[in-house]
Motif scaffolding. Structure first.
Motif, PDB file in Angstrom:
ATOM      1  N   ARG A 176       8.212  13.236   5.711  1.00  0.00           N
ATOM      2  CA  ARG A 176       8.470  12.436   6.900  1.00  0.00           C
ATOM      3  C   ARG A 176       7.140  12.306   7.622  1.00  0.00           C
ATOM      4  O   ARG A 176       6.185  13.015   7.326  1.00  0.00           O
ATOM      5  CB  ARG A 176       9.514  13.072   7.800  1.00  0.00           C
ATOM      6  N   SER A 177       7.082  11.432   8.566  1.00  0.00           N
ATOM      7  CA  SER A 177       5.847  11.266   9.322  1.00  0.00           C
ATOM      8  C   SER A 177       5.582  12.510  10.163  1.00  0.00           C
ATOM      9  O   SER A 177       6.507  13.096  10.733  1.00  0.00           O
ATOM     10  CB  SER A 177       5.951  10.049  10.246  1.00  0.00           C
ATOM     11  N   VAL A 195       4.435  14.692  13.303  1.00  0.00           N
ATOM     12  CA  VAL A 195       4.449  14.538  14.759  1.00  0.00           C
ATOM     13  C   VAL A 195       3.587  15.649  15.358  1.00  0.00           C
ATOM     14  O   VAL A 195       3.242  16.627  14.695  1.00  0.00           O
ATOM     15  CB  VAL A 195       5.883  14.566  15.338  1.00  0.00           C
ATOM     16  N   SER A 204       4.184  18.047  17.344  1.00  0.00           N
ATOM     17  CA  SER A 204       4.750  19.402  17.335  1.00  0.00           C
ATOM     18  C   SER A 204       4.632  20.071  15.965  1.00  0.00           C
ATOM     19  O   SER A 204       4.789  21.287  15.861  1.00  0.00           O
ATOM     20  CB  SER A 204       6.200  19.387  17.791  1.00  0.00           C
ATOM     21  N   ASP A 205       4.355  19.304  14.906  1.00  0.00           N
ATOM     22  CA  ASP A 205       4.089  19.917  13.597  1.00  0.00           C
ATOM     23  C   ASP A 205       2.755  20.656  13.610  1.00  0.00           C
ATOM     24  O   ASP A 205       2.601  21.672  12.946  1.00  0.00           O
ATOM     25  CB  ASP A 205       4.067  18.856  12.492  1.00  0.00           C
ATOM     26  N   THR A 226       2.796  23.922  17.214  1.00  0.00           N
ATOM     27  CA  THR A 226       4.180  24.359  17.053  1.00  0.00           C
ATOM     28  C   THR A 226       4.820  24.854  18.344  1.00  0.00           C
ATOM     29  O   THR A 226       6.044  24.851  18.456  1.00  0.00           O
ATOM     30  CB  THR A 226       4.280  25.459  15.982  1.00  0.00           C
ATOM     31  N   GLN A 273       7.470  22.631  20.000  1.00  0.00           N
ATOM     32  CA  GLN A 273       8.839  22.522  19.492  1.00  0.00           C
ATOM     33  C   GLN A 273       9.854  23.094  20.468  1.00  0.00           C
ATOM     34  O   GLN A 273      10.982  22.627  20.548  1.00  0.00           O
ATOM     35  CB  GLN A 273       8.956  23.212  18.130  1.00  0.00           C
ATOM     36  N   ASP A 292      10.221  21.205  26.514  1.00  0.00           N
ATOM     37  CA  ASP A 292      10.944  19.982  26.848  1.00  0.00           C
ATOM     38  C   ASP A 292       9.923  18.938  27.280  1.00  0.00           C
ATOM     39  O   ASP A 292       9.645  18.773  28.466  1.00  0.00           O
ATOM     40  CB  ASP A 292      11.954  20.255  27.968  1.00  0.00           C
ATOM     41  N   GLU A 334       7.982  14.970  26.047  1.00  0.00           N
ATOM     42  CA  GLU A 334       8.035  13.779  25.197  1.00  0.00           C
ATOM     43  C   GLU A 334       6.888  13.723  24.198  1.00  0.00           C
ATOM     44  O   GLU A 334       6.990  13.041  23.187  1.00  0.00           O
ATOM     45  CB  GLU A 334       8.023  12.522  26.058  1.00  0.00           C
ATOM     46  N   ALA A 355       5.853  15.936  22.191  1.00  0.00           N
ATOM     47  CA  ALA A 355       6.115  16.674  20.950  1.00  0.00           C
ATOM     48  C   ALA A 355       6.475  15.736  19.804  1.00  0.00           C
ATOM     49  O   ALA A 355       6.156  16.010  18.649  1.00  0.00           O
ATOM     50  CB  ALA A 355       7.225  17.691  21.165  1.00  0.00           C
ATOM     51  N   SER A 356       7.111  14.630  20.103  1.00  0.00           N
ATOM     52  CA  SER A 356       7.553  13.709  19.049  1.00  0.00           C
ATOM     53  C   SER A 356       6.592  12.547  18.807  1.00  0.00           C
ATOM     54  O   SER A 356       6.916  11.625  18.065  1.00  0.00           O
ATOM     55  CB  SER A 356       8.931  13.159  19.398  1.00  0.00           C
ATOM     56  N   PRO A 383       3.815  10.473  17.046  1.00  0.00           N
ATOM     57  CA  PRO A 383       3.321  10.486  15.667  1.00  0.00           C
ATOM     58  C   PRO A 383       1.862  10.958  15.621  1.00  0.00           C
ATOM     59  O   PRO A 383       1.037  10.515  16.404  1.00  0.00           O
ATOM     60  CB  PRO A 383       3.437   9.042  15.207  1.00  0.00           C
TER      61      PRO A 383
END
Length: 192
Positions: free
Chosen positions: A76-77, A79, A81-82, A85, A88, A91, A93, A95-96, A98
């Motif tokens: 998957r693409s 993001v 947060s990958d 970490t 993750q 709270d 925005e 984190a997601s 790309p």
């Protein structure tokens, strides 16, 4: 054509060496000795470790995309947060967002300060300086007047320049700038 693995680290080394050289010209003692820049050690170590981790992350993600059957993970693409970490559990925005770095050697339709390099060295940022109304971030070119110890660039102009860069760029800023050391230009955001 793309930049090879390790290019971001080499570009960072080149920028840091130039910065130290330019800054040390004013540090020469009467005997010709140069003082050590002990204040640069910790910020540079942190920047080098982050850029090295970012480069390894990008190489790992490309390996997964090229050989999904060998890695046996669902592709998957990536993001933000990958890589970071701790995002993750937060709270937020960002984190997601790309996380896709542009390692290509061509930036179609973009001239001026956006060289095809994946890592750019920022001019010296002076937060107390006022921005110029005629500043055009799309055609900005940084010369000797914007290096460490010179008149520098206003924070407002620097922010405009970073926001006009194409997504997928990393900008290194000197620890002497009194701003962040690294900026990630992602799709729709600048992370400092």
């Amino acid at each position: 054509p793309c930049w090879s693995p390790g290019s971001m680290l080499v570009l960072l080394v080149a920028g840091a060496i130039l910065e130290v050289h330019l800054a040390s010209q004013g540090w020469a003692s009467p005997k010709g000795w140069l003082r050590q820049d002990h204040l640069a050690f910790f910020p540079l170590i942190c920047v080098f470790r982050f850029v090295l981790g970012l480069e390894h992350f990008v190489m790992w993600r490309r390996q997964i995309q090229w050989y999904p059957h060998r890695c046996q993970v669902q592709t998957r693409s990536a993001v933000l947060s990958d890589l970071l970490t701790f995002l993750q559990d937060a709270d937020t925005e960002i984190a997601s967002l790309p996380l896709d770095l542009d390692l290509s050697t061509a930036t179609p339709g973009f001239v001026g300060a956006a060289t095809p390099a994946p890592l750019l060295v920022a001019p010296w940022v002076v937060p107390s300086k006022y921005g110029s109304p005629q500043f055009n971030p799309r055609t900005a070119v940084w010369g000797p007047e914007h290096r460490v110890g010179s008149e520098g660039l206003a924070l407002q102009d620097f922010a405009a320049w970073v926001s006009c860069l194409p997504p997928g760029r990393v900008v290194y800023s000197s620890h002497r700038s009194k701003a962040a050391d690294l900026y990630l230009r992602l799709e729709g955001a600048v992370i400092a």
